[in-house]
Design a protein around this motif. Structure first.
Motif, PDB file in Angstrom:
ATOM      1  N   LEU A   7      39.399  -8.073  18.144  1.00 15.62           N
ATOM      2  CA  LEU A   7      39.026  -6.930  17.306  1.00 15.62           C
ATOM      3  C   LEU A   7      37.812  -7.257  16.443  1.00 15.62           C
ATOM      4  O   LEU A   7      36.929  -6.415  16.241  1.00 15.62           O
ATOM      5  CB  LEU A   7      40.203  -6.535  16.413  1.00 15.62           C
ATOM      6  N   ARG A   8      37.763  -8.492  15.946  1.00  9.86           N
ATOM      7  CA  ARG A   8      36.618  -8.893  15.117  1.00  9.86           C
ATOM      8  C   ARG A   8      35.327  -8.857  15.942  1.00  9.86           C
ATOM      9  O   ARG A   8      34.273  -8.455  15.448  1.00  9.86           O
ATOM     10  CB  ARG A   8      36.852 -10.284  14.534  1.00  9.86           C
ATOM     11  N   LEU A   9      35.401  -9.255  17.200  1.00 12.30           N
ATOM     12  CA  LEU A   9      34.220  -9.199  18.071  1.00 12.30           C
ATOM     13  C   LEU A   9      33.782  -7.756  18.288  1.00 12.30           C
ATOM     14  O   LEU A   9      32.580  -7.461  18.282  1.00 12.30           O
ATOM     15  CB  LEU A   9      34.525  -9.860  19.413  1.00 12.30           C
ATOM     16  N   LEU A  10      34.745  -6.847  18.457  1.00  9.28           N
ATOM     17  CA  LEU A  10      34.405  -5.435  18.631  1.00  9.28           C
ATOM     18  C   LEU A  10      33.750  -4.889  17.365  1.00  9.28           C
ATOM     19  O   LEU A  10      32.743  -4.172  17.434  1.00  9.28           O
ATOM     20  CB  LEU A  10      35.661  -4.634  18.963  1.00  9.28           C
ATOM     21  N   ARG A  11      34.318  -5.233  16.207  1.00 11.26           N
ATOM     22  CA  ARG A  11      33.729  -4.801  14.936  1.00 11.26           C
ATOM     23  C   ARG A  11      32.296  -5.300  14.796  1.00 11.26           C
ATOM     24  O   ARG A  11      31.387  -4.556  14.381  1.00 11.26           O
ATOM     25  CB  ARG A  11      34.599  -5.320  13.796  1.00 11.26           C
ATOM     26  N   ASP A  12      32.067  -6.551  15.170  1.00  8.94           N
ATOM     27  CA  ASP A  12      30.735  -7.112  15.055  1.00  8.94           C
ATOM     28  C   ASP A  12      29.770  -6.491  16.051  1.00  8.94           C
ATOM     29  O   ASP A  12      28.573  -6.349  15.762  1.00  8.94           O
ATOM     30  CB  ASP A  12      30.789  -8.626  15.233  1.00  8.94           C
ATOM     31  N   LEU A  13      30.258  -6.111  17.215  1.00  9.74           N
ATOM     32  CA  LEU A  13      29.404  -5.416  18.173  1.00  9.74           C
ATOM     33  C   LEU A  13      28.979  -4.066  17.605  1.00  9.74           C
ATOM     34  O   LEU A  13      27.815  -3.668  17.747  1.00  9.74           O
ATOM     35  CB  LEU A  13      30.126  -5.236  19.503  1.00  9.74           C
ATOM     36  N   PRO A  47      38.970   3.017  27.729  1.00 10.67           N
ATOM     37  CA  PRO A  47      37.616   2.438  27.695  1.00 10.67           C
ATOM     38  C   PRO A  47      37.104   2.307  26.261  1.00 10.67           C
ATOM     39  O   PRO A  47      37.166   3.252  25.480  1.00 10.67           O
ATOM     40  CB  PRO A  47      36.776   3.443  28.495  1.00 10.67           C
ATOM     41  N   LEU A  48      36.623   1.122  25.936  1.00  7.50           N
ATOM     42  CA  LEU A  48      36.054   0.870  24.611  1.00  7.50           C
ATOM     43  C   LEU A  48      34.541   0.721  24.653  1.00  7.50           C
ATOM     44  O   LEU A  48      33.874   0.907  23.630  1.00  7.50           O
ATOM     45  CB  LEU A  48      36.660  -0.406  24.008  1.00  7.50           C
ATOM     46  N   LEU A  49      33.998   0.390  25.846  1.00  6.95           N
ATOM     47  CA  LEU A  49      32.575   0.112  25.990  1.00  6.95           C
ATOM     48  C   LEU A  49      31.997   0.921  27.135  1.00  6.95           C
ATOM     49  O   LEU A  49      32.668   1.197  28.135  1.00  6.95           O
ATOM     50  CB  LEU A  49      32.335  -1.380  26.248  1.00  6.95           C
ATOM     51  N   GLU A  50      30.734   1.283  26.968  1.00  8.23           N
ATOM     52  CA  GLU A  50      29.974   1.958  28.029  1.00  8.23           C
ATOM     53  C   GLU A  50      28.754   1.103  28.348  1.00  8.23           C
ATOM     54  O   GLU A  50      28.042   0.676  27.440  1.00  8.23           O
ATOM     55  CB  GLU A  50      29.500   3.348  27.577  1.00  8.23           C
ATOM     56  N   ALA A  61      36.345   6.004  21.412  1.00  9.48           N
ATOM     57  CA  ALA A  61      37.568   5.241  21.133  1.00  9.48           C
ATOM     58  C   ALA A  61      37.227   3.855  20.590  1.00  9.48           C
ATOM     59  O   ALA A  61      37.894   3.352  19.678  1.00  9.48           O
ATOM     60  CB  ALA A  61      38.415   5.117  22.399  1.00  9.48           C
ATOM     61  N   GLY A  62      36.184   3.243  21.141  1.00  5.63           N
ATOM     62  CA  GLY A  62      35.763   1.934  20.655  1.00  5.63           C
ATOM     63  C   GLY A  62      35.275   1.994  19.225  1.00  5.63           C
ATOM     64  O   GLY A  62      35.574   1.111  18.408  1.00  5.63           O
ATOM     65  N   THR A  63      34.519   3.047  18.898  1.00  8.71           N
ATOM     66  CA  THR A  63      34.033   3.222  17.530  1.00  8.71           C
ATOM     67  C   THR A  63      35.193   3.410  16.563  1.00  8.71           C
ATOM     68  O   THR A  63      35.215   2.826  15.467  1.00  8.71           O
ATOM     69  CB  THR A  63      33.087   4.429  17.461  1.00  8.71           C
ATOM     70  N   ALA A  64      36.168   4.221  16.957  1.00  8.35           N
ATOM     71  CA  ALA A  64      37.334   4.447  16.098  1.00  8.35           C
ATOM     72  C   ALA A  64      38.114   3.154  15.891  1.00  8.35           C
ATOM     73  O   ALA A  64      38.559   2.857  14.774  1.00  8.35           O
ATOM     74  CB  ALA A  64      38.230   5.517  16.710  1.00  8.35           C
ATOM     75  N   LEU A  65      38.270   2.363  16.964  1.00  5.67           N
ATOM     76  CA  LEU A  65      39.007   1.110  16.843  1.00  5.67           C
ATOM     77  C   LEU A  65      38.253   0.123  15.946  1.00  5.67           C
ATOM     78  O   LEU A  65      38.869  -0.609  15.166  1.00  5.67           O
ATOM     79  CB  LEU A  65      39.241   0.504  18.221  1.00  5.67           C
ATOM     80  N   ALA A  66      36.926   0.097  16.040  1.00  8.31           N
ATOM     81  CA  ALA A  66      36.134  -0.776  15.177  1.00  8.31           C
ATOM     82  C   ALA A  66      36.317  -0.391  13.711  1.00  8.31           C
ATOM     83  O   ALA A  66      36.395  -1.258  12.830  1.00  8.31           O
ATOM     84  CB  ALA A  66      34.665  -0.703  15.569  1.00  8.31           C
TER      85      ALA A  66
END
Length: 300
Positions: A7-13, A47-50, A61-66
């Motif tokens: 999750l931290r990696l997604l937030r940083d992305l 899907p979290l990434l495109e 969904a990825g933005t919301a999870l971040a």
């Protein structure tokens, strides 16, 4: 169950924008980051990434999870603070970041007080420009840090950080005694329109502020020198090399040959830490020591 490290990696992305930047921040390879994000996507089930060519961006969904991740990480910081408060005495390493003029003035007495009152703390100081502070706190390279902005160049709050006000300083225009003529009733910046300027390194907040102040007065500064330490800046002003913007902390005991003209602009300094960490005893001790040293150094 979603993995917090992923999750931290997604937030940083979401913050840094590229896999390569995330990899550099965590000392991973880009391939390792991609693999971890792919595993997170499998855990999430959506899907979290495109991927578009070589670029990648977050899905809705990825933005919301971040965004949720900021809340999760803040809760973990608060939990860590609760456990630390249960200990008999403070111990461990505290990484403190500050800009040069604060390292020279406010930080030493605060470090002395912390060492006296909490000998179990191992205090480590890093000098850095405030623009680098948010990333350093987010990446856990720092635990507490001084950052600032200017009322003419405000900085939006970072969702990963909390902060508390420390200091509001007057900004001065420093001019050589035999240089720019300043009409006491006039605008000092306009009077320095044709002067040479000493400004910070491009990319620093001080550089941006100098450009903004001059732009507001209707001109671009004619830059002769770049310098980031205000002691060096004032020495150059005293040598007749130009004019410069200097905040109050940087203008303590200016050298002979320098005049300081107060401006309407102010520099605002805050003590920052990761969201959720405000109640950590070590953070609270740092905040208290910094406030005490600031009050002693610049009494109101």
């Amino acid at each position: 169950m979603l993995d917090v490290r992923r999750l931290r990696l997604l937030r940083d992305l979401a913050h840094l924008g590229t896999i390569a930047a995330v990899a550099q921040a965590h000392a991973y390879t880009p391939s390792a980051v991609s693999q971890q994000l792919a595993a997170l996507q499998r855990e999430a089930g959506v899907p979290l990434l495109e991927h578009t060519g070589r670029t990648v961006r977050l899905t809705p969904a990825g933005t919301a999870l971040a965004q949720h991740t900021e809340t999760v990480l803040a809760a973990l910081e608060a939990a860590t603070a609760t456990l630390a408060a249960a200990q008999a005495e403070l111990s461990g390493t505290v990484h403190i970041g500050a800009f040069p003029s604060a390292v020279r003035t406010l930080l030493p007495p605060a470090l002395v007080a912390l060492g006296r009152d909490h000998p179990g703390l191992d205090l480590m100081v890093t000098e850095l420009d405030p623009v680098a502070v948010p990333d350093a706190l987010r990446d856990r390279r720092l635990d507490v840090a001084l950052l600032h902005d200017y009322d003419i160049v405000p900085i939006a709050p970072d969702p990963a950080l909390d902060s508390t006000p420390l200091l509001d300083e007057t900004v001065f225009l420093a001019v050589p005694d035999d240089g720019v003529h300043l009409d006491p009733a006039g605008d000092p910046i306009s009077a320095a329109r044709n002067a040479a300027w000493i400004v910070g390194t491009p990319g620093t907040l001080c550089h941006t502020v100098a450009e903004r102040v001059c732009h507001t007065a209707g001109f671009l500064p004619r830059v002769r020198h770049h310098a980031d330490d205000f002691t060096a800046v004032l020495a150059l002003v005293a040598a007749g090399q130009g004019v410069a913007l200097v905040p109050q902390l940087g203008a303590i005991q200016p050298p002979p040959g320098v005049r300081l003209r107060p401006l309407a602009a102010h520099r605002r300094t805050r003590i920052a830490y990761r969201r959720g960490a405000a109640d950590h005893p070590a953070i609270a001790a740092c905040v208290s020591a910094l406030r005490a040293s600031t009050s002693a150094f610049l009494p109101s």
